[in-house]
Design a protein around this motif. Structure first.
Motif, mmCIF file in Angstrom:
data_model
loop_
_atom_site.group_PDB
_atom_site.id
_atom_site.type_symbol
_atom_site.label_atom_id
_atom_site.label_comp_id
_atom_site.label_asym_id
_atom_site.label_seq_id
_atom_site.Cartn_x
_atom_site.Cartn_y
_atom_site.Cartn_z
ATOM 1 N N UNK A 1 4.160 12.649 1.770
ATOM 2 C CA UNK A 1 4.362 11.235 1.452
ATOM 3 C C UNK A 1 5.677 10.778 2.087
ATOM 4 N N UNK A 2 5.582 9.758 2.916
ATOM 5 C CA UNK A 2 6.730 9.248 3.663
ATOM 6 C C UNK A 2 7.002 7.808 3.226
ATOM 7 N N UNK A 3 8.233 7.465 2.877
ATOM 8 C CA UNK A 3 8.528 6.092 2.498
ATOM 9 C C UNK A 3 8.074 5.100 3.575
ATOM 10 N N UNK A 4 7.337 4.090 3.176
ATOM 11 C CA UNK A 4 6.846 3.081 4.104
ATOM 12 C C UNK A 4 5.494 3.384 4.704
ATOM 13 N N UNK A 5 5.024 4.617 4.565
ATOM 14 C CA UNK A 5 3.724 4.990 5.124
ATOM 15 C C UNK A 5 2.611 4.605 4.157
ATOM 16 N N UNK B 1 9.818 13.799 13.488
ATOM 17 C CA UNK B 1 9.540 13.240 12.168
ATOM 18 C C UNK B 1 10.739 13.376 11.238
ATOM 19 N N UNK B 2 11.472 14.470 11.371
ATOM 20 C CA UNK B 2 12.690 14.604 10.559
ATOM 21 C C UNK B 2 13.699 13.520 10.922
ATOM 22 N N UNK C 1 13.200 13.419 6.200
ATOM 23 C CA UNK C 1 12.515 14.385 5.353
ATOM 24 C C UNK C 1 12.449 15.747 6.049
ATOM 25 N N UNK C 2 12.303 16.852 5.294
ATOM 26 C CA UNK C 2 12.368 18.183 5.906
ATOM 27 C C UNK C 2 11.167 18.569 6.759
ATOM 28 N N UNK C 3 9.970 18.085 6.420
ATOM 29 C CA UNK C 3 8.751 18.467 7.137
ATOM 30 C C UNK C 3 8.706 19.978 7.370
ATOM 31 N N UNK C 4 8.798 20.712 6.270
ATOM 32 C CA UNK C 4 8.843 22.176 6.340
ATOM 33 C C UNK C 4 7.671 22.843 5.629
ATOM 34 N N UNK D 1 0.819 -1.209 0.000
ATOM 35 C CA UNK D 1 0.000 0.000 0.000
ATOM 36 C C UNK D 1 0.854 1.261 0.000
ATOM 37 N N UNK D 2 2.050 1.197 0.581
ATOM 38 C CA UNK D 2 2.904 2.382 0.633
ATOM 39 C C UNK D 2 3.279 2.884 -0.761
ATOM 40 N N UNK D 3 3.135 2.035 -1.766
ATOM 41 C CA UNK D 3 3.429 2.449 -3.137
ATOM 42 C C UNK D 3 2.319 3.334 -3.714
#
Length: 253
Positions: A220-224, A205-206, A211-214, A152-154
């Motif tokens: 979209x997060x890898x694995x999520x 989260x960073x 990821x920057x989370x800015x 599903x993460x794809x």
């Protein structure tokens, strides 16, 4: 290679000495998943507190897979066998009932984790069957499972309700993990839209993702399985993971 003939699977009640070794498995869970507070508080206790519902796989002296399940009382007011809060909810219910001494009416799987060196050998099918067997041995006519679809993460932007309708030409689910459950006799019942929740500061989260989370909005997060919702003004991000409820009958097939 698809040979697991040397792998032995038993309930943890039969091999309690292996409980401390269950975490030796080389895993590939995304770094943010263990940050779910329910998992952090309770998951590591499951094997010791509910050994008759859990299984372990060994290859010689090596622990190569674990399977966790818990019993709970689905008949209590405000409860059901397949709650929308899925994984988190049944784990909390299991420990509430253990504390209160209430007899269970249902059993739910929590996870099957296979050592990365043993993936692709058909061991997942055997582990599902073993967990179904432990539920049967404890008198349950079904094993429930809030399944985390592995592909599903794809497609994180696709709603889970639409994702579970994706089928191969043979009519089986497109998702590999859902397909294992259906081939084992499981029936997909519904989506658990809020099965697990992970929240944290943007700095956390960073650290978990790199990821920057800015920026505000969906990230979209890898694995999520779905996007993480980022709020820069309030310095937090929240991930609400959907799972899929699958029911396995425990009668001999």
């Amino acid at each position: 290679m698809n040979d697991t003939a040397t792998v032995r699977i038993t309930s943890l009640a039969e091999r309690p000495a292996l409980v401390p070794r269950l975490w030796e498995i080389t895993e590939n869970w995304p770094a943010f998943v263990p940050q779910d507070p329910v998992a952090g508080a309770l998951l590591y206790r499951v094997a010791e507190d509910f050994p008759r519902y859990c299984v372990v796989a060994t290859d010689g002296d090596r622990v190569v897979a674990r399977g966790f399940a818990v019993p709970f009382d689905a008949s209590r007011e405000g409860r059901e066998e397949t709650p929308d809060q899925g994984w988190d909810r049944v784990l909390v219910w299991a420990y509430t009932d253990l504390r209160d001494g209430r007899p269970p009416t249902a059993a739910s799987a929590l996870e099957i984790t296979i050592d990365t060196g043993y993936l692709g050998r058909g061991l997942s099918h055997r582990m599902v069957a073993a967990l179904r067997g432990t539920a049967r041995d404890q008198g349950h006519d079904a094993l429930l499972a809030p399944v985390r679809p592995t592909a599903k993460h794809q497609r994180p932007r696709l709603p889970m309700a639409d994702y579970i309708r994706l089928l191969r030409a043979d009519g089986l689910p497109e998702d590999p993990w859902l397909r294992v459950h259906v081939k084992a006799g499981g029936v997909i019942e519904k989506v658990a839209p809020a099965s697990m929740t992970v929240s944290g500061t943007l700095a956390q989260w960073r650290r978990w993702t790199g990821l920057p989370f800015d920026r505000d909005g969906a990230v979209d997060v890898p694995g999520a399985l779905v996007p993480v919702h980022c709020d820069t003004a309030h310095d937090h991000a929240v991930y609400v993971e959907p799972n899929v409820w699958v029911r396995h009958r425990t009668e001999s097939r």
